[in-house]
Design a protein around this motif. Sequence first.
Motif, PDB file in Angstrom:
ATOM      1  N   ALA A  86      -1.627  -0.982  -5.607  1.00 38.90           N
ATOM      2  CA  ALA A  86      -1.172  -1.523  -4.326  1.00 38.90           C
ATOM      3  C   ALA A  86      -0.061  -0.631  -3.793  1.00 38.90           C
ATOM      4  N   PRO A  87      -0.234  -0.036  -2.630  1.00 41.48           N
ATOM      5  CA  PRO A  87       0.798   0.852  -2.079  1.00 41.48           C
ATOM      6  C   PRO A  87       1.977   0.055  -1.538  1.00 41.48           C
ATOM      7  N   ASP A  88       3.075   0.736  -1.328  1.00 40.18           N
ATOM      8  CA  ASP A  88       4.223   0.089  -0.687  1.00 40.18           C
ATOM      9  C   ASP A  88       3.900  -0.234   0.770  1.00 40.18           C
ATOM     10  N   VAL A  89       3.162   0.678   1.405  1.00 40.17           N
ATOM     11  CA  VAL A  89       2.803   0.494   2.821  1.00 40.17           C
ATOM     12  C   VAL A  89       1.348   0.920   3.019  1.00 40.17           C
ATOM     13  N   PHE A  90       0.626   0.133   3.777  1.00 41.50           N
ATOM     14  CA  PHE A  90      -0.731   0.490   4.199  1.00 41.50           C
ATOM     15  C   PHE A  90      -0.665   0.832   5.680  1.00 41.50           C
ATOM     16  N   ALA A 104     -13.650  -2.149   1.510  1.00 45.15           N
ATOM     17  CA  ALA A 104     -12.726  -1.644   0.491  1.00 45.15           C
ATOM     18  C   ALA A 104     -11.338  -1.395   1.063  1.00 45.15           C
ATOM     19  N   ALA A 105     -11.277  -0.760   2.228  1.00 44.66           N
ATOM     20  CA  ALA A 105      -9.977  -0.487   2.847  1.00 44.66           C
ATOM     21  C   ALA A 105      -9.283  -1.777   3.251  1.00 44.66           C
ATOM     22  N   ALA A 106     -10.052  -2.754   3.731  1.00 44.27           N
ATOM     23  CA  ALA A 106      -9.470  -4.044   4.100  1.00 44.27           C
ATOM     24  C   ALA A 106      -8.869  -4.738   2.882  1.00 44.27           C
ATOM     25  N   SER A 107      -9.465  -4.514   1.710  1.00 40.07           N
ATOM     26  CA  SER A 107      -8.931  -5.097   0.477  1.00 40.07           C
ATOM     27  C   SER A 107      -7.572  -4.497   0.129  1.00 40.07           C
ATOM     28  N   ILE A 108      -7.410  -3.192   0.367  1.00 38.69           N
ATOM     29  CA  ILE A 108      -6.111  -2.552   0.116  1.00 38.69           C
ATOM     30  C   ILE A 108      -5.072  -3.111   1.082  1.00 38.69           C
ATOM     31  N   LEU A 109      -5.468  -3.304   2.327  1.00 39.55           N
ATOM     32  CA  LEU A 109      -4.571  -3.886   3.325  1.00 39.55           C
ATOM     33  C   LEU A 109      -4.054  -5.243   2.857  1.00 39.55           C
TER      34      LEU A 109
END
Length: 338
Positions: A86-90, A104-109
């Motif tokens: 999980a990044p600090d910022v998406f 997949a990208a929405a899941s990271i968000l």
Amino acid sequence: MALTPQSNTTLQAIADVLRGADEVVLAGHVSPDGDCLGSQLALAAVLRSMGKRAVCVLAKDEPIDANLRFLPGAAELAPASSYEGAPDVFVAVDVPNADRLGEAAASILKCSPASVTIDHHAAPQRMTELAYVDPDSPSTTMLVWELARELGCADCLVATCCYTGLVTDTGRFQYQNTRVGAFEAAAEMVLAGADPSAVATAVFQNRSHASMRLEALVLDRMLFGADGQLVLSWLTLQDFETVGAVKADAEPLVNSLRMLSGVRIACMLREQADGIRGSLRAKDDTDVSVIARALGGGGHKAAAGFTLTCAMDEAVGKVAAALEGILAVGSPGSEPRA
């Protein structure tokens, strides 16, 4: 910039958020174009120059267009499904809603504690915590360029990525979204090291034999309406198989139709495994996003798209009727047809 309904912050505030992050994931829309990839790669380069870990992910596992692989950092792009953690910022760039981000990208968000959108597409609502959206900007890379200057890193690599997004989204400075600001930003990018000739060669003078063969098919099938003010053509999956083409080979073709004298609206239909993808371009002030929205899509006033789930012959009839209709009654910013 006056805040739009989609905006709730400034580029200066976004810069502050990014300064406080250690790891940032950047994503754009499915089937990324020059503006999308240029925005991601430019901002990632800025963040890396600041000592941050910046990861650019693709909305889905798909190859990027061959004419965009020259972009600095393009070889490092990976599908969002391969990212762990999980990044600090998406940061979402050049994408107005989560549907266009891909699953997949929405899941990271969703798992990111902070999220940002930088975009020039109008949308009914925000998908991230912070959003800076300017529908009047010719490209998202113009906004990223401003942010890069705010963060103190507008070097040659960043300029090349931003210039590519600007020159592609303005159609080589020919589309209606080309304003004085576009030329001013382009001049700054060139002064910073972007090479217009090299970008033009890579992006616009690098077509495959298969692409040219597809163009022959498209020109042979042209249908006209509204006294020659609209033109429509199409390609089937069988066409791609016959000439050995890939999706990217068809990207320039709607603009080939747009070049015709007397044409106000050009439409290109392309059969895909999941439906018929339509691309619309306007040569005057006709708002083709109105047509796209009526067909379930969206986009800009001069360039928009949609997807239909039907047979090609049905799609041709439906789209032709919609095009005739908007020219018959007049569209916002256009003159009604006599």
